[in-house]
Motif scaffolding. Structure first.
Motif, PDB file in Angstrom:
ATOM      1  N   GLN A  17       0.848  -1.205   0.000  1.00 58.52           N
ATOM      2  CA  GLN A  17       0.000   0.000   0.000  1.00 58.52           C
ATOM      3  C   GLN A  17       0.880   1.252   0.000  1.00 58.52           C
ATOM      4  O   GLN A  17       0.628   2.212  -0.740  1.00 58.52           O
ATOM      5  CB  GLN A  17      -0.913  -0.001   1.233  1.00 58.52           C
ATOM      6  N   SER A  36      -9.520  -3.514  -4.347  1.00 57.76           N
ATOM      7  CA  SER A  36      -9.862  -2.788  -3.126  1.00 57.76           C
ATOM      8  C   SER A  36     -11.202  -3.290  -2.608  1.00 57.76           C
ATOM      9  O   SER A  36     -12.061  -3.712  -3.386  1.00 57.76           O
ATOM     10  CB  SER A  36      -9.936  -1.299  -3.465  1.00 57.76           C
ATOM     11  N   ARG A  37     -11.371  -3.256  -1.298  1.00 59.59           N
ATOM     12  CA  ARG A  37     -12.638  -3.690  -0.709  1.00 59.59           C
ATOM     13  C   ARG A  37     -13.718  -2.651  -1.009  1.00 59.59           C
ATOM     14  O   ARG A  37     -13.465  -1.449  -1.019  1.00 59.59           O
ATOM     15  CB  ARG A  37     -12.500  -3.834   0.809  1.00 59.59           C
ATOM     16  N   SER A  39     -17.072  -0.994   0.272  1.00 55.88           N
ATOM     17  CA  SER A  39     -17.906  -0.735   1.446  1.00 55.88           C
ATOM     18  C   SER A  39     -17.624  -1.708   2.593  1.00 55.88           C
ATOM     19  O   SER A  39     -18.547  -2.263   3.204  1.00 55.88           O
ATOM     20  CB  SER A  39     -19.399  -0.827   1.072  1.00 55.88           C
ATOM     21  N   LYS A  40     -16.357  -1.963   2.845  1.00 60.70           N
ATOM     22  CA  LYS A  40     -15.901  -2.839   3.935  1.00 60.70           C
ATOM     23  C   LYS A  40     -16.411  -4.280   3.806  1.00 60.70           C
ATOM     24  O   LYS A  40     -16.401  -5.034   4.765  1.00 60.70           O
ATOM     25  CB  LYS A  40     -16.292  -2.270   5.300  1.00 60.70           C
ATOM     26  N   VAL A  44     -13.496  -7.835  -3.187  1.00 59.95           N
ATOM     27  CA  VAL A  44     -12.574  -6.841  -3.750  1.00 59.95           C
ATOM     28  C   VAL A  44     -12.844  -6.696  -5.242  1.00 59.95           C
ATOM     29  O   VAL A  44     -13.247  -7.650  -5.898  1.00 59.95           O
ATOM     30  CB  VAL A  44     -11.095  -7.241  -3.539  1.00 59.95           C
ATOM     31  N   CYS A  47      -9.958  -1.113  -8.352  1.00 59.15           N
ATOM     32  CA  CYS A  47     -10.390   0.274  -8.148  1.00 59.15           C
ATOM     33  C   CYS A  47      -9.278   1.204  -8.606  1.00 59.15           C
ATOM     34  O   CYS A  47      -8.090   0.931  -8.380  1.00 59.15           O
ATOM     35  CB  CYS A  47     -10.688   0.541  -6.678  1.00 59.15           C
ATOM     36  N   GLN A  54      -5.559   7.119   0.291  1.00 59.90           N
ATOM     37  CA  GLN A  54      -6.771   6.279   0.176  1.00 59.90           C
ATOM     38  C   GLN A  54      -6.439   4.809  -0.062  1.00 59.90           C
ATOM     39  O   GLN A  54      -7.169   4.098  -0.733  1.00 59.90           O
ATOM     40  CB  GLN A  54      -7.634   6.790  -0.993  1.00 59.90           C
ATOM     41  N   ASP A  56      -5.931   2.415   2.343  1.00 60.14           N
ATOM     42  CA  ASP A  56      -6.295   1.441   3.387  1.00 60.14           C
ATOM     43  C   ASP A  56      -7.239   0.325   2.929  1.00 60.14           C
ATOM     44  O   ASP A  56      -7.064  -0.824   3.318  1.00 60.14           O
ATOM     45  CB  ASP A  56      -6.882   2.155   4.611  1.00 60.14           C
ATOM     46  N   PRO A  57      -8.266   0.631   2.112  1.00 61.11           N
ATOM     47  CA  PRO A  57      -9.159  -0.480   1.720  1.00 61.11           C
ATOM     48  C   PRO A  57      -8.553  -1.409   0.665  1.00 61.11           C
ATOM     49  O   PRO A  57      -9.156  -2.435   0.346  1.00 61.11           O
ATOM     50  CB  PRO A  57     -10.383   0.231   1.124  1.00 61.11           C
ATOM     51  N   THR A  58      -7.400  -1.065   0.137  1.00 61.42           N
ATOM     52  CA  THR A  58      -6.866  -1.895  -0.946  1.00 61.42           C
ATOM     53  C   THR A  58      -6.313  -3.214  -0.394  1.00 61.42           C
ATOM     54  O   THR A  58      -5.807  -3.274   0.728  1.00 61.42           O
ATOM     55  CB  THR A  58      -5.757  -1.167  -1.752  1.00 61.42           C
TER      56      THR A  58
END
Ligand code: SF4
Ligand code: SF4
Ligand code: SF4
Length: 386
Positions: A17, A36-37, A39-40, A44, A47, A54, A56-58
């Motif tokens: 990341q 990437s995730r 909506s949590k 995946v 994206c 930005q 963190d969700p990856t």
């Protein structure tokens, strides 16, 4: 050039990341395409990220693979964007994208392709089970990473990898600009990266990485073991497919649960026709036609043309199937579509000595005609044509 990225916080995910963030911060790229995730959720998707904070969700490496990003990169490069995009792709995604560029559905000019020794994938059900065991709605990604890169495996804890991955011919980077070599690496310490093109060299140079010229010591031997295991697994699958589909009756039985939803076509990264013949009037038969078929054969199953649909797809992608397994993952009837497609197409393309995605300059076999093929086609062997 071969360099190393130092592992941070004992987490390969965090390290990658930060690597992507650095690419954005230094201006080496304007955007990064990375899984990437959403909506949590555990799922995946590729994206496009333009902001360095930005990440963190990856999930750069993990067993979730529910869409082949090859066509997404094609979408992003159909016309010039006046920007450079770093695309983080599994090997079968790179190869799919390369095939699409040969059909003028995208181009490499504005992308830098970053690929990796592949972390493999789980079936949808196994993935959901795996995700449910972890914290925050996702499984233990770093544990997965540490397990799959130590030695060739097809099982991690209770979960078996997808069969497409178990027989995968190219689970390591092919035709990328930058290759991330995780297999056999000391991942607690570092991630080795190699620039394979001038574009890749420039990208790594921006990050000020030092050339140490060293691949992980064990990688070559592990790749050899991996290839041997997968070749044997492919042979077993090939024999199984011959038994299960080797006659018209057997093929009809294999596809008997097919509901003609065409999901396998929608997710296939190399099903390239702009308009599928199965969406046209060519297959919209008159009612009398169905009655006439029923009279002739005693019954006609509806929806009809299911096997014809698969045979048409096989003919279209006979040389370009990259073996990603997405068709099996997407099938609501749990038909192992990929097993058949991988078997048939891998055998078919041997005749052309063609490997999809291996080389941008290698033309698609069905778009060119070689004189030597003529003698094969007209059944003259290698006799001289006079
Ligand atoms: S088919 Fe090969 S490249 Fe694709 S996800 Fe599986 S192991 Fe990776
Ligand atoms: S046929 Fe299946 S395995 Fe082959 S490229 Fe398409 S989705 Fe992937
Ligand atoms: S996804 Fe499965 S059910 Fe749908 S058309 Fe393909 S093989 Fe048939």
């Amino acid at each position: 050039m071969i360099a190393s990225i130092q592992t941070k916080n004992q987490s390969i995910t965090r390290t990658l990341q930060d690597f992507f963030s650095d690419l954005l911060k230094t201006g080496a790229v304007d955007a990064v395409l990375v899984p990437s995730r959403i909506s949590k959720s555990p799922y995946v998707k590729p994206c496009l990220v333009t902001s360095a904070d930005q990440m963190d969700p990856t999930v750069p490496l993990g067993p979730g693979f529910f869409i082949n990003a090859g066509p997404m990169v094609s979408r992003l490069t159909r016309t010039r964007a006046d920007a450079t995009i770093g695309v983080w792709l599994r090997p079968c995604e790179v190869r799919a994208f390369v095939e699409l560029t040969k059909l003028r559905q995208g181009g490499r000019q504005d992308v830098v392709i970053l690929s990796m020794d592949c972390p493999m994938a789980l079936s949808r059900k196994d993935y959901e089970d795996w995700a449910a065991q972890g914290e925050g709605g996702l499984g233990d990604v770093d544990k997965w990473i540490h397990t799959v890169y130590q030695k060739p495996v097809t099982q991690v804890d209770a979960w078996s990898t997808a069969r497409a991955c178990q027989v995968c011919e190219y689970p390591y980077p092919v035709n990328a600009d930058v290759s991330v070599m995780l297999l056999g690496a000391d991942l607690d310490k570092e991630i080795p990266v190699r620039a394979d093109t001038e574009k890749g060299e420039k990208l790594l140079a921006v990050l000020d990485l030092t050339d140490n010229g060293q691949e992980p010591a064990q990688r070559k031997a592990l790749l050899g073991d991996l290839t041997a295991d997968r070749t044997a697994a492919f042979q077993a699958m090939d024999e199984e497919m011959l038994t299960r589909t080797g006659s018209i009756d057997a093929l009809n039985r294999f596809f008997s649960a097919c509901v003609n939803c065409h999901n396998c076509r929608s997710v296939c990264p190399v099903c390239y026709c702009k308009e599928c013949v199965f969406n046209t009037d060519a297959v919209a038969y008159a009612p009398a036609q169905y009655l006439s078929w029923a009279d002739k054969w005693g019954q006609v199953p509806l929806p009809n043309d299911t096997v014809f649909f698969h045979l048409t797809r096989l003919a279209h992608i006979g040389c370009t199937c990259v073996g990603c397994g997405q068709c099996t993952l997407a099938c609501p009837s749990q038909i192992p579509v990929a097993d058949l497609f991988i078997s048939v197409t891998r055998n078919a393309r041997k005749a052309f000595d063609y490997v999809p995605g291996r080389d941008d300059a290698e033309p698609l076999p069905l778009s060119v005609f070689q004189e030597s093929e003529f003698t094969d086609i007209v059944g003259m062997g290698n006799k001289e044509v006079t």
